[in-house]
Scaffold this motif. Structure first.
Motif, PDB file in Angstrom:
ATOM      1  N   ASP A 144      13.737 -21.880  18.222  1.00  4.76           N
ATOM      2  CA  ASP A 144      12.975 -21.005  17.205  1.00  4.76           C
ATOM      3  C   ASP A 144      14.091 -20.464  16.338  1.00  4.76           C
ATOM      4  OD1 ASP A 144      11.393 -19.506  15.767  1.00  4.76           O
ATOM      5  OD2 ASP A 144      10.483 -18.444  17.287  1.00  4.76           O
ATOM      6  N   GLY A 145      13.781 -20.658  15.103  1.00  2.00           N
ATOM      7  CA  GLY A 145      14.758 -20.115  14.090  1.00  2.00           C
ATOM      8  C   GLY A 145      14.056 -19.262  13.017  1.00  2.00           C
ATOM      9  N   THR A 146      12.946 -18.911  13.325  1.00  2.00           N
ATOM     10  CA  THR A 146      12.017 -18.220  12.331  1.00  2.00           C
ATOM     11  C   THR A 146      12.473 -16.733  11.896  1.00  2.00           C
ATOM     12  OG1 THR A 146      10.021 -19.679  13.281  1.00  2.00           O
ATOM     13  CG2 THR A 146       9.449 -17.505  11.686  1.00  2.00           C
TER      14      THR A 146
ATOM     15  N   GLN B  10       4.220 -22.034  11.201  1.00  2.00           N
ATOM     16  CA  GLN B  10       4.123 -20.795  11.975  1.00  2.00           C
ATOM     17  C   GLN B  10       5.827 -20.717  12.463  1.00  2.00           C
ATOM     18  OE1 GLN B  10       1.448 -20.791  15.395  1.00  2.00           O
ATOM     19  NE2 GLN B  10       2.048 -18.767  15.905  1.00  2.00           N
ATOM     20  N   TYR B  11       6.184 -21.803  12.742  1.00  2.00           N
ATOM     21  CA  TYR B  11       7.621 -21.630  13.235  1.00  2.00           C
ATOM     22  C   TYR B  11       8.551 -22.838  12.628  1.00  2.00           C
ATOM     23  CZ  TYR B  11       5.343 -19.703  17.475  1.00  2.00           C
ATOM     24  OH  TYR B  11       4.589 -19.166  18.180  1.00  2.00           O
ATOM     25  N   LEU B  12       9.953 -22.107  12.327  1.00  2.00           N
ATOM     26  CA  LEU B  12      10.842 -23.030  11.681  1.00  2.00           C
ATOM     27  C   LEU B  12      11.887 -23.268  13.058  1.00  2.00           C
ATOM     28  CD1 LEU B  12      12.404 -24.178   9.294  1.00  2.00           C
ATOM     29  CD2 LEU B  12      13.619 -22.110   9.275  1.00  2.00           C
ATOM     30  N   VAL B  13      11.677 -24.553  13.238  1.00  2.00           N
ATOM     31  CA  VAL B  13      12.406 -25.065  14.544  1.00  2.00           C
ATOM     32  C   VAL B  13      13.625 -25.926  14.165  1.00  2.00           C
ATOM     33  CG1 VAL B  13      10.639 -24.482  16.112  1.00  2.00           C
ATOM     34  CG2 VAL B  13      11.113 -26.757  15.393  1.00  2.00           C
TER      35      VAL B  13
ATOM     36  N   GLY C 218      15.923 -26.628   9.131  1.00  2.00           N
ATOM     37  CA  GLY C 218      14.998 -26.777  10.224  1.00  2.00           C
ATOM     38  C   GLY C 218      13.604 -27.296   9.875  1.00  2.00           C
ATOM     39  N   THR C 219      12.958 -27.452  10.843  1.00  2.00           N
ATOM     40  CA  THR C 219      11.499 -28.162  10.670  1.00  2.00           C
ATOM     41  C   THR C 219      10.363 -27.238  10.808  1.00  2.00           C
ATOM     42  OG1 THR C 219      12.543 -30.445  11.438  1.00  2.00           O
ATOM     43  CG2 THR C 219      10.316 -30.037  11.396  1.00  2.00           C
ATOM     44  N   TRP C 220       9.481 -27.118   9.898  1.00  2.00           N
ATOM     45  CA  TRP C 220       8.466 -26.105   9.908  1.00  2.00           C
ATOM     46  C   TRP C 220       7.353 -26.909  10.886  1.00  2.00           C
ATOM     47  CZ3 TRP C 220       8.405 -21.208   8.756  1.00  2.00           C
ATOM     48  CH2 TRP C 220       9.420 -20.889   8.110  1.00  2.00           C
TER      49      TRP C 220
ATOM     50  N   CYS D  16      22.745 -29.281  22.005  1.00  2.00           N
ATOM     51  CA  CYS D  16      22.024 -30.028  20.837  1.00  2.00           C
ATOM     52  C   CYS D  16      23.142 -30.223  19.567  1.00  2.00           C
ATOM     53  CB  CYS D  16      20.969 -28.949  20.116  1.00  2.00           C
ATOM     54  SG  CYS D  16      20.108 -29.757  18.649  1.00  2.00           S
ATOM     55  N   PRO D  17      23.323 -31.571  19.077  1.00  2.00           N
ATOM     56  CA  PRO D  17      24.162 -31.938  18.188  1.00  2.00           C
ATOM     57  C   PRO D  17      23.843 -31.684  16.852  1.00  2.00           C
ATOM     58  CG  PRO D  17      23.088 -33.919  19.064  1.00  2.00           C
ATOM     59  CD  PRO D  17      22.621 -32.724  19.684  1.00  2.00           C
ATOM     60  N   ARG D  18      22.578 -30.818  16.707  1.00  2.00           N
ATOM     61  CA  ARG D  18      22.125 -30.866  15.234  1.00  2.00           C
ATOM     62  C   ARG D  18      22.246 -29.061  15.099  1.00  2.00           C
ATOM     63  NH1 ARG D  18      17.046 -34.412  13.695  1.00  2.00           N
ATOM     64  NH2 ARG D  18      17.871 -33.470  11.681  1.00  2.00           N
ATOM     65  N   ALA D  19      22.757 -28.269  16.044  1.00  2.00           N
ATOM     66  CA  ALA D  19      22.727 -27.017  16.021  1.00  2.00           C
ATOM     67  C   ALA D  19      23.446 -26.356  14.868  1.00  2.00           C
ATOM     68  CB  ALA D  19      23.017 -26.201  17.158  1.00  2.00           C
ATOM     69  N   ALA D  20      24.375 -27.048  14.293  1.00  2.00           N
ATOM     70  CA  ALA D  20      25.272 -26.520  13.170  1.00  2.00           C
ATOM     71  C   ALA D  20      24.548 -26.863  11.702  1.00  2.00           C
ATOM     72  CB  ALA D  20      26.558 -27.239  13.179  1.00  2.00           C
ATOM     73  N   GLU D  21      23.563 -27.653  11.768  1.00  2.00           N
ATOM     74  CA  GLU D  21      22.648 -27.872  10.435  1.00  2.00           C
ATOM     75  C   GLU D  21      22.039 -26.822   9.857  1.00  2.00           C
ATOM     76  OE1 GLU D  21      20.268 -31.364  11.019  1.00  2.00           O
ATOM     77  OE2 GLU D  21      22.033 -32.514  12.177  1.00  2.00           O
ATOM     78  N   MET D  22      22.125 -26.551   8.797  1.00  2.00           N
ATOM     79  CA  MET D  22      21.339 -25.479   8.220  1.00  2.00           C
ATOM     80  C   MET D  22      19.830 -25.528   7.924  1.00  2.00           C
ATOM     81  SD  MET D  22      23.923 -23.335   8.419  1.00  2.00           S
ATOM     82  CE  MET D  22      23.374 -21.960   7.535  1.00  2.00           C
TER      83      MET D  22
END
Length: 84
Positions: A82-84, A72-75, A65-67, A57-63
């Motif tokens: 899952d980053g919740t 229920q989940y911040l991904v 997320g999307t609810w 995932c090229p977006r992994a370093a971004e700080m």
């Protein structure tokens, strides 16, 4: 967003980040999530597949997320990790 084709020095050689053989080391360069037990990909509420897999995932370093699922989940918006 990380460019997977960015050239970096790895083991004394110049290589594209996407060509580094270890997922853990690619993650240190910002490409892909660090493998962690217990973290999973949450299904996309649209029913579509996420654009990327967690390991590339090229977006992994971004700080950010999307609810999803009514907060229920911040991904990760790239792969659904899952980053919740």
């Amino acid at each position: 967003m990380i460019d997977p084709n960015e050239i970096v020095e790895f083991n004394g050689q110049l290589v594209a980040i996407k060509d580094i053989p270890s997922a853990q080391i690619r993650a240190l360069y910002g490409l892909g999530h660090l493998p962690e037990p217990g973290r999973e990909v949450i299904p996309n509420p649209t029913g579509e597949a996420w654009p990327y897999r967690p390991e590339d995932c090229p977006r992994a370093a971004e700080m950010t997320g999307t609810w999803i699922n009514d907060g229920q989940y911040l991904v990760c918006p790239g792969c659904g990790m899952d980053g919740t």
